[in-house]
Design a protein around this motif. Sequence first.
Motif, PDB file in Angstrom:
ATOM      1  N   ALA A  43     -31.089  22.007  -9.288  1.00 47.78           N
ATOM      2  CA  ALA A  43     -30.385  20.962  -8.549  1.00 47.78           C
ATOM      3  C   ALA A  43     -29.544  20.122  -9.508  1.00 47.78           C
ATOM      4  N   VAL A  44     -30.164  19.706 -10.629  1.00 51.91           N
ATOM      5  CA  VAL A  44     -29.416  18.877 -11.577  1.00 51.91           C
ATOM      6  C   VAL A  44     -28.204  19.639 -12.096  1.00 51.91           C
TER       7      VAL A  44
ATOM      8  N   SER B 121     -25.416  19.832  -9.658  1.00 51.61           N
ATOM      9  CA  SER B 121     -24.830  18.591  -9.127  1.00 51.61           C
ATOM     10  C   SER B 121     -23.384  18.391  -9.574  1.00 51.61           C
TER      11      SER B 121
ATOM     12  N   ALA C 259     -21.184  20.383  -7.503  1.00 49.79           N
ATOM     13  CA  ALA C 259     -21.237  19.824  -6.154  1.00 49.79           C
ATOM     14  C   ALA C 259     -20.243  18.672  -6.018  1.00 49.79           C
TER      15      ALA C 259
ATOM     16  N   PRO D 158     -28.363  12.673 -11.297  1.00 45.74           N
ATOM     17  CA  PRO D 158     -27.199  13.393 -10.750  1.00 45.74           C
ATOM     18  C   PRO D 158     -27.445  13.846  -9.317  1.00 45.74           C
ATOM     19  N   VAL D 159     -28.660  14.316  -9.047  1.00 46.47           N
ATOM     20  CA  VAL D 159     -28.963  14.803  -7.696  1.00 46.47           C
ATOM     21  C   VAL D 159     -28.822  13.668  -6.692  1.00 46.47           C
TER      22      VAL D 159
ATOM     23  N   VAL E 154     -25.288  12.942  -6.003  1.00 48.50           N
ATOM     24  CA  VAL E 154     -24.717  13.944  -5.099  1.00 48.50           C
ATOM     25  C   VAL E 154     -25.085  13.619  -3.656  1.00 48.50           C
TER      26      VAL E 154
ATOM     27  N   TYR F 267     -22.293  12.870  -0.881  1.00 50.51           N
ATOM     28  CA  TYR F 267     -22.067  13.772   0.254  1.00 50.51           C
ATOM     29  C   TYR F 267     -22.243  13.038   1.576  1.00 50.51           C
TER      30      TYR F 267
ATOM     31  N   LEU G 283     -21.814  21.996   0.397  1.00 51.68           N
ATOM     32  CA  LEU G 283     -23.053  21.779  -0.359  1.00 51.68           C
ATOM     33  C   LEU G 283     -23.882  23.066  -0.344  1.00 51.68           C
TER      34      LEU G 283
END
Lengths: 513, 333, 324, 314
Positions: free
Chosen positions: C51-52, C55, C58, C173-174, C177, C181, C277
């Motif tokens: 995920a990180v 990001s 993203a 970061p996640v 995001v 979003y 995403l």
Amino acid sequence: MSSSEDVPERTAPVVLEASGIRKSFAGVHALRGVDFRLRAGEVHALVGENGAGKSTLIKVLTGVYQPDDGQLSYLGEPVSFTRPAAAQEAGISTVYQEVNLVPSMSVAHNLYLGREPRTRLGLVDFRRMRRAAAELLTDLGIDVDPLRLLGTLGLGVQQMVAVARAVSTEARVVIMDEPTSSLEPREVETLFALIRRLHERDVAVVYVSHRMEELFQICDAVTVLRDGRLVHSGPMYEMTRLELVSTMLGRPLTEVRREGTTAFGGEHETGSTALLRATGLSRRGVLGAVELSVKPGEVLGLGGLLGSGRSETVKALVGLQPLDSGVIEVDGRTVRKGSPAAAIRAGIVLVPEDRKAEGIIPHLSVRENIVLAALPRLSRAGIVSRARQDEVVATFMERLRIKASSPEQKVNELSGGNQQKVMLARWLAMSPKVLLLDEPTRGIDVGAKAEVQSLVDDLAAQGLGIVLVSSDLEELVEGADRVVVLKDGSSVAVVTTPSVDAVMTAIAEENAP
Amino acid sequence: NPEGGPADPGASSGGGQQVTRTQDAGGPGCSLQQYGVEKIDLSKAVVGFSQSEKEANPFRIAETASITAEAKKLGARLITTNANSDLGKQISDIQSMLAQGAQLLIVAPLNSEGLEPALRAAREKKVPVITVDRKLSSATACKDYLTFIGSDFVDQGRRAGEAMAKVTGGTGKVAILLGSSGNNVTTDRTSGFKDYLKASAPGLQIVAEQTGDFAREKGQQVTEQLLQANPGITAVYAQNDEMALGAVTAIRSAGKKPGQDIKIVSVDGTRNAVESIVAGEMNAVIESNPRFGPLAFQTAQKFYGGESIGSTVIIQDKSYDSANAKAEVANAY
Amino acid sequence: MSAAQDTAARSGRLAGLVQRHGALGVLVLLLVVGGLAFDTFLTAYNLGNLAVQASFLAVIALGMTMVIVSGGIDLSVGSVYALSGVLAAYASRWGPLAALLVPLAVAAAIGLAQGLLVGRAKLAPFIVTLGGLLFARGLLQFITTEGSETYLVPRESAFLQLGQGTVLGVGMPVLIVVVLYLLGGTVLQRTRFGMRLFAIGGGEDAANLMGLSVTSTKVGVYVLSATLAGLAGTMNAAQLGSGVTVIGVGLELNAIAAVVIGGTLLTGGSGSVSGTLAGVALLFVIQDLINQVGGFNSNLQAVVSGAVLVTVVVLQTLLSRTRR
Amino acid sequence: MRPGSRAHVVGLARDYGVYVALGLLVLVNLVLTPNFLSVDNLRTQAVQVVPVLVVALGMALVIGTKGVDLSVGSVMALAAAVLPLYLGYGPVLAVVICLAVGAAAGVLNGSLVAFVGVQPIVATLALLVGGRGLALVISGGQLREVRNPEVRELGSGSVLGVPNTVLVAVVLVVVVALLVGRTTFGRQLVAVGGNPKAAEFAGLPVRRVLVGVYVISGVLAAVAGVLATARLGASDPSRLGELVELSAITAVVVGGTPLTGGRVRVLGTVAGAVLMQLITATLIKNDVPASVAQMAQALIIVAAVLVQRERGAA
Ligand SMILES: Nc1ncnc2c1ncn2[C@@H]1O[C@H](COP(=O)(O)OP(=O)(O)OP(=O)(O)O)[C@@H](O)[C@H]1O
Ligand SMILES: Nc1ncnc2c1ncn2[C@@H]1O[C@H](COP(=O)(O)OP(=O)(O)OP(=O)(O)O)[C@@H](O)[C@H]1O
Ligand SMILES: [Mg+2]
Ligand SMILES: [Mg+2]
């Protein structure tokens, strides 16, 4: 309204005035010093042949084009609109000639783009927007789901949506460039009711149309353009229909008088065996069961209300509308369904309804647009022959009186009507057996209309089978030998001796539940 | 990066494998305790290798082959990943190998900066990291990673300068074919070279520095352009063999004799380059030795064997010139 | 309206749904399959790291989505991303705020220039932003003296939190995001600006004739895209603790791929951020699965990812067929 | 429009912008660059522009249909990788096989675009990623020296002082120009790009045209790959044709072919490619550092398209 007690209105205050407007595009002088004066509360007809400069004048008035010369004044103040937005903010809303909405968005969005209702947080309030849209549409008698994507609608509906958008703003001036070009009598009536309401609210309306009868029904004043020049401006009631036509065309009365409402002759000599026969054409959600047949030399009309599926039907006949079932035969031989190429080989061609989206190739010249379909037969071993092209092009530009600076002019620079003629030329160049015409006279001027109509007669006389879709009932009944009436995508009646009443009742009956 | 020319990976895990010097950045070096990890048995261990660039050139091919071969020899289970020149991917590659339970990591860093997140992850999992072929500049040995095994690019540049002075007799106009810009191999090989010239060969004048992106075609094209712009050029320093070989063709098509009219020195030591020295079309090549496998695993074994490891283990880079090329060509990769 | 039209309308909406969530479907499928195949895959540790790492792309893809919805494209994001990272690291010496604002300002400026060239001068976005790609990369190399200097973020700088910090175990970061979003979705689906983007993408001339401010909207969207790319670069610098010069090459293509896989049409006028995403996640999951499977050499990996890309896009397109 | 009128001048600038820019750049070089007018130099520039130019020809056709082909670089690599494998059967066959590979790539791209309806950028992106990978798998990531005399001759030989590769390029330019201007395929291509729906309504074989265009682009890319390999005397799949797609697209657009499709300008494309080549040459010859070079390039490209932009009549 164009009755005498409206005379004083000629002294009502001038809302919008243009003087000495000149505008020319690479080579073409579209406007050569035009004056135009619009008074509060009047319905002002703007007429002229195809290419006379009507749309250009409108685009100058609304900030789409900047005039090369001349002044605009609005509510007494000199103005110059740099962008359409500027004109709209000032209170001038416009329905442009080619439907200009966003096909990929819903009807509701299109109605409220740029002025969406918002919640307290400044977010678009869809619930309110949808409700408002629904009200507006029912108010204008347009039966369509506001959530439906605009692009999936027939051109007629799209045109009504465009009108709805234009009148739903608090405008002082509403300009409509050929709003009725693909409307049914029923929609036309709705539109006129609307215009009358605007008239009561003292809104000034500019109304462009090639349908003479409409002008006399609804307009108080008229301005006539010819070749970019102002040739007449005055109250409507001072003119007879014939006078108007002759001023437009610049031809003496005597010449014009001969032409009736339409230029169609009487019955056609029709062969005995069917040239084109279609049986049980159906497509889930679009076409129910369509049956029709055309004999050589016969003109078959397709009648019906907006969205009754006439365009779908003719598209299906040339393989542009996928079918679930049904048989299409030409000269008794079955034509492969869903393949335009096959249809063309069999000799069926379609002049489509939506010129802009389905017809012209904007960047190509008039010549290239005309020969496009015929290219293979105009070339040897894949090498095109310019000579043979020029021959064909010359013939048809002359025969259809296509007004262009040269065959090499870009087709998107032609006036609406002339583009329509180019489309006709493209398909006549294919020397087809069966010619399908979807709104062939849409947006073309009386002169050209007469030409096209007599052309249709000639073609029929030469033994072509012709299918005519027209929202102009008069044209339909005078042109067609028989009329097949469609409703909700199925053929529901055949009128063998067409008359306006006959067709109207046929449609009406079928409408009555 | 430093690469080019056909090689056969077979030969790669083989010879030419001594340490020139090991440095202890002060301190006694690095032991299990200091690094704070448990002892493991390499022959049963899961080892992760993170390659930085595609195996699309002799250097990378030889490097990966050497490490895989050595791992097989020891019977360790090797997981390999390749970052395809994408730093972000190298970080996720390393983390992914940790997730898959790697107990020792061998990393060929894509760049001398920017692996912190990966190193941090390894440290949290108490997994020692041996970096090969490129030194991490701001990370500290025995803390962020165990040790660095590889060449000293600045020194390669210096030795190239030396060789250049030798083959040109210390005078002439030199054009430099740089590697890809933004790449610290390029930077180091340039500074080493320039510093040497400034200090010890003032007669050599640098007339042009243009990037050839470590690619043969680019090297050829750039050389063609340069030769026409300044016909006076008498020597070319190419920062890898590929660009040098490109220069050779360019010089030939300009109607001059590569190796004679215009001297060529480059870095890498690929088979093709050494062969063209034999053919007299190039003058000297400084090797950049890709065969880290044996040394890396030896070091790891010493480490788990309780010895303490120096912060830097410099692998020996040969150098080839007309004198030894014929004899050594077999050892080139 | 007739039953015919009704079903037509409903199937239209359904297709839209599938199109937007086709990527999500494939994603879930892969997660399940991956989870069953490898016990080291569906772990909080692995997914957290993914995920990180995802990001940054993203954040970039968010801006790209808006640009593409407006019928444009932005090829400069990769370079702007790298440039901003360098600027952030450089500016970090003047404190966290500078490290954040300097790169964003420069990125926005680049976006503005591109926006004006596209919106005002009516140049093709592709070529304009291609220029931006070259320019930003050149500028980056210029301020790092041909890439020879790598600026470091002071080890104690609070700025590092932007990339390395965690809240309740979730990487900063996640979180960024997620927030972006949510905002982005609202902007695109619920604001007049968003509506204008759809309108311009769906028919620019029409939008203009309807009196929408086409130019300023376009300028706005390119500024937005560049700024988001800048933010991504800044976050990345904070994560790496340095301004790495070699990143972001070809990133624009990944972003575009993610957006398209997410069901946004490159022809403009239709798209969603949620889909994007999913698209981004999909790319990273595929990458990690290729690692988990292991054994591919790097060249084969390229072939595999190419093949996967085709498959996903074809699936995606076929699902959304009814739309076009 | 009156000659000499402002509109007239602007119009000219728009149509011949790329040639104007080219002229200016030549002047600059005459001043800055030593022995610029030398025959050798001109030959060098001509030779170096060939691969990009050949690729750009195909790209121009693709762009004419509103499409774009990102895979050309990888296709070059594929051709380069395949060539040495079949040289054993003689150079002609080997080259034919390379072209076949290019065609195959085109069929893949074209089918994705025409039949599945995938957006061109993404459709060809897949092959951009996978194609080079495949090339590397085929070649084992190795650069291979090509020693075959015919191939070498193709790369370095010349006729009456004109390099063979340049001759090939010239022939291709003529062929493509004729294809666009004089054949049904060419005209249909432009129509499809101008208004796909109308083209379909006019009964044109839209899909066949699309596939055809991508096939041509693929084949030309393969030709470029062969020529570059021949010139280099080595097959280098890992690096050959990197980023060529961007140079090609730039050449096409700078040459006056709009990315919106519906028009193809072959000579403009040639001029565009030459312009790009001269810019690179100028920057290298005057030893401009890479950073500045890139920024300069960016500005020149934008300037060049700015000159010839369509004035915005809605
Ligand atoms: N963008 C343009 N470029 C070049 N010429 C143009 C352009 N727009 C219009 N013209 C020319 O200007 C003249 C007037 O066109 P205009 O569209 O105003 O006619 P019109 O009166 O609206 O005709 P119609 O009734 O068919 O719509 C025509 O000769 C047309 O060819
Ligand atoms: N009033 C309407 N409400 C909803 N949908 C409509 C309406 N009119 C047309 N449509 C849809 O638009 C599509 C095109 O209709 P079509 O054009 O075939 O009808 P038509 O009889 O040709 O009317 P038009 O004169 O608008 O062409 C059909 O799918 C129809 O369902
Ligand atoms: Mg008009
Ligand atoms: Mg219709």
